[in-house]
Every structure is written in structure tokens, then in C-alpha cells.
Design an enzyme around this catalytic site. Structure first.
Site, PDB file in Angstrom:
ATOM      1  N   ALA A 133      15.949 -10.079  43.604  1.00 31.07           N
ATOM      2  CA  ALA A 133      14.583 -10.250  44.105  1.00 31.07           C
ATOM      3  C   ALA A 133      14.386 -11.662  44.647  1.00 31.07           C
ATOM      4  CB  ALA A 133      13.581  -9.975  42.994  1.00 31.07           C
ATOM      5  N   TYR A 163      20.304 -19.869  45.616  1.00 31.91           N
ATOM      6  CA  TYR A 163      20.615 -18.546  45.073  1.00 31.91           C
ATOM      7  C   TYR A 163      20.146 -17.397  45.980  1.00 31.91           C
ATOM      8  CZ  TYR A 163      20.629 -14.808  41.537  1.00 31.91           C
ATOM      9  OH  TYR A 163      20.839 -13.652  40.848  1.00 31.91           O
ATOM     10  N   GLU A 205      20.174 -18.835  30.151  1.00 28.50           N
ATOM     11  CA  GLU A 205      19.427 -17.654  29.698  1.00 28.50           C
ATOM     12  C   GLU A 205      18.114 -17.513  30.462  1.00 28.50           C
ATOM     13  OE1 GLU A 205      20.036 -20.369  28.134  1.00 28.50           O
ATOM     14  OE2 GLU A 205      18.344 -21.091  26.964  1.00 28.50           O
TER      15      GLU A 205
END
Ligand code: NAD
Length: 349
Positions: A133, A163, A205
């Protein structure tokens, strides 16, 4: 021969077809390896650059290889004899990682570039790419009351720096390998995935795992406080890993989804504050919230518009967040206890 029918379409696979899973030492690649193994596939080649002892899951009976797939020669060896190739390998992490290490994120382009060419040269039948996304135009995500993102919202492009652009360009590779060379490619734009056997500490994380860990630590230390990145009003949707791997299978085996990017995400939108409340409920605690307003927070709001996936697959990820989080929380609680006891846990490398 034992045949597996796609849940919605007619594509069929043989259970002795060779499946190559890149990034299999990580969260989604590891879970996908287990998924196909449990479905009865007998020839799976799992590959990751991490040393084998650091893989999040090692599935018995699966050939596990430690290889750096940003190298062309490794990619050629990796896909030898493969029927299907799944590219889940990338240098990535949560917001804290992708905002800080944009060059590392961009360099993941090497993995897909070499792997898709090797797959094409080897004559594989299908190639899967895990997009994100983060490929969507960030200008559409500046409001927490965001309208859900539909597939056409990637263009005009203004992807997340680093990214997101790597994902968008790799998607383009997949589309052109199909258009120009006839390699059947499938592309899913994942929205946040969470679940057991993923990164839960160390800096890569993502929010659900990080917040579960923080709640567990607060409870264990008796310091009933929690640090939250941003003001907590930012909104997201979170997809349970079981839905993610099932969705990958369905998308890869759908003839209507060749070279066609599609959302794979939950449409259950929550704010980070609501996510914390859910985890508090599961843990049976109530914490004092402290907001780190200059910490990385990503876009203000992001949700998955599932109109297209429902139309084409008659399915969407639907595990309720409360249900998936309970499983994830229990797993992280055990990991925290194991780490305290000096046992091996899933760790970032
Ligand atoms: P992960 O970090 O747990 O797994 C990625 C794996 O790729 C790691 O084990 C890493 O060692 C491996 N890898 C990195 N560079 C490599 C190389 N050069 N050669 C071989 N292996 C290499 O991440 P994940 O959450 O499992 O994500 C899998 C894919 O899904 C990635 O492409 C990611 O960008 C995408 N994605 C994930 C999410 C999510 O919420 N987890 C959301 C959007 C997109």
C-alpha cells in the site's frame, strides 16, 4: 495426479510442482511456506539471505537455502526447475525502518529485477510479487478520515519515498514482463499484515507487534505506561496473516488477475489509539498513554478499498482484528517469556 483447484478460478496446480518462495526466512514468506506445505505440496524450495538458524519458521520437509537474491547468479540457481516463484524478499520493516533506511529499501529493486528475469529465462509458469500500500499516492493519505485506497489511486504517482517507489517500479517490471514477454505475473498490494512468527522487537517490527510487546512489558514491569508514536489518531487497517497467505494463493491462481495489481488488505479501519485499547482489553490492563509526537508515524490514514477483490474473487480478508490480535498477543507473550528464560526466539538480524 493430485490437483488443487483454485478457489474461484480454473487454474490448476500439481502437488509435485516445484514452488520457490523467496524471503521464506521472514514473516509472510515463512507463513506462505507453511501454508503450501500444509496443503500437501511436496516440492518447496524456500530461500532467504538470513542464516538458517535465524529464520522465523523452518518447515519440515522443505528445502531451505541461504542465498542473497540481490545477486543475479543466485537468482538463476534459485528458480531452476520451478513452476511458480513467489517473491516475498525485501529489506523492509515498520515505519521506523522505512523512513530511516530509504536506500536499503530502494536496493530491494535488485532482488525483483534479477529474480523475474531468471524466472522468465527458466520458463516458470507464474511469478508473484509482493507490493505494498506504500505504492499509493501519499497525497491521498493526509487525513485520518481517509477514503479507502482503490487500485487506480497509485497513479498519478507520489509513492512513499524509498520503499514505495521500489514497489511501484517492481510492479511495472511485472506488468511489462507480461506485456512484452508473456511471463504470467501476479501482483498483490499488501496492506499491513500481522500475526505470529513475525518481527516483534529490534526496530523492524510494525505497530500491532510493537504495541503488543509494549503492553506485555508494561504489565510485567508494573510500570503502567505506554509510548505511542504520533498522536494516536492516525488510522490503518491490519490483515491477519492467515488471510494474507490465502489471498496470495487466490490471486496467483486467478486468470483475471494477470499483471493486474490488487489490494490485499483488511478494510476494518482503526486508529492507533483504538488498536492500543484492543490490546489492553486482551491483556486485561489499562495504561497511561504518552505520545511521542516527533516519532515516525507514516501517513495520517490508510485503508484498503476491497471493491475489486470482492468483485473478482468473491472474497476479502475478514478475520476480525480482535480475533487475530488475541492470537498474536499470546504468541508474543510466549516469546517475551522465552527470551527472559534465555531460550531462542524470533529475532531480527
Ligand atoms: P520480512 O522482513 O519478515 O521478510 C522479508 C525477508 O526477505 C527477510 O527474511 C529478509 O531476510 C529477506 N531478504 C531481504 N533481502 C534479501 C535478499 N537480498 N535475498 C534473499 N532474501 C532477502 O517481511 P515480511 O513482512 O514477511 O514482508 C514480505 C514482503 O511483503 C515484502 O516484499 C514486503 O515489502 C511486503 N509487504 C509486507 C507488509 C507487511 O505488513 N508485513 C506490508 C506490505 C508489503
Amino acid at each position: 495426479m493430485d490437483m488443487l483447484q483454485s478457489p474461484t478460478h480454473s487454474s490448476a496446480m500439481n502437488k509435485d510442482d516445484l514452488l520457490v518462495i523467496a524471503g521464506a526466512g521472514g514473516f509472510i514468506g515463512g507463513s506462505l511456506t507453511r501454508y503450501f506445505h500444509d496443503k500437501g505440496f511436496t516440492r518447496i524450495r524456500a530461500i532467504d539471505k538470513k542464516p538458517l538458524p535465524d529464520w522465523y519458521q523452518r518447515v519440515p520437509g522443505v528445502a531451505c537455502l541461504c542465498m542473497d537474491l540481490s545477486e543475479k547468479d543466485h537468482c538463476i540457481r534459485a528458480v531452476e526447475g520451478a513452476t511458480e516463484v513467489y517473491n516475498l524478499a525485501a529489506d523492509m520493516g515498520g515505519m521506523g525502518f522505512i523512513e530511516r533506511f530509504r536506500v536499503e529499501c530502494l536496493r530491494s529493486i535488485l532482488i525483483n529485477t534479477h529474480l523475474i528475469e531468471a524466472a522468465y529465462q527458466a520458463g516458470v509458469e507464474r511469478y508473484f510479487f509482493s507490493s505494498s500500500a506504500c505504492a499509493y499516492n501519499t497525497l491521498l493519505q493526509q487525513d485520518p478520515h481517509v477514503r479507502a485506497l482503490k487500485e487506480s489511486d497509485a497513479y498519478p504517482a507520489m509513492a512513499e519515498r524509498g520503499y514505495g517507489w521500489e514497489k511501484l517500479v517492481s510492479e511495472m517490471f511485472c506488468q511489462e514482463y507480461w506485456a512484452e514477454r508473456g511471463l504470467e505475473t501476479h501482483i498483490a498490494r499488501f496492506h499491513n499484515a500481522y500475526g505470529a512468527n513475525g518481527t516483534w522487537y529490534g526496530g523492524r517490527e510494525k505497530a500491532p507487534a510493537a504495541l503488543c510487546r509494549k503492553v506485555i512489558e508494561a504489565r510485567d514491569t508494573g510500570k503502567y505506561e505506554i509510548d505511542i508514536w504520533g498522536d494516536g489518531h492516525q488510522t490503518r487497517s491490519f490483515m491477519y496473516i492467515g488471510d494474507c497467505v490465502k489471498g496470495i494463493d487466490m490471486i496467483m491462481h486467478c486468470d483475471d488477475l494477470i499483471a493486474t495489481p490488487i489490494n490485499l488488505g483488511s478494510s476494518e479501519l482503526v486508529s492507533i489509539n483504538e488498536l492500543v485499547s484492543l490490546i489492553e482489553e486482551i491483556a486485561g490492563v489499562k495504561l497511561q498513554r504518552r505520545y511521542a509526537l516527533d516519532a515516525p508515524r507514516g501517513v495520517a490514514g490508510r485503508n484498503s478499498d476491497n471493491t475489486f477483490i470482492k468483485q473478482v474473487l468473491d472474497w476479502e480478508p475478514s478475520t476480525p482484528l480482535r480475533v487475530g490480535l488475541a492470537v498474536t498477543y499470546a504468541w508474543i507473550e510466549q516469546q517475551v517469556a522465552d527470551r527472559k528464560a534465555g531460550k531462542r526466539v524470533v529475532k531480527e538480524t
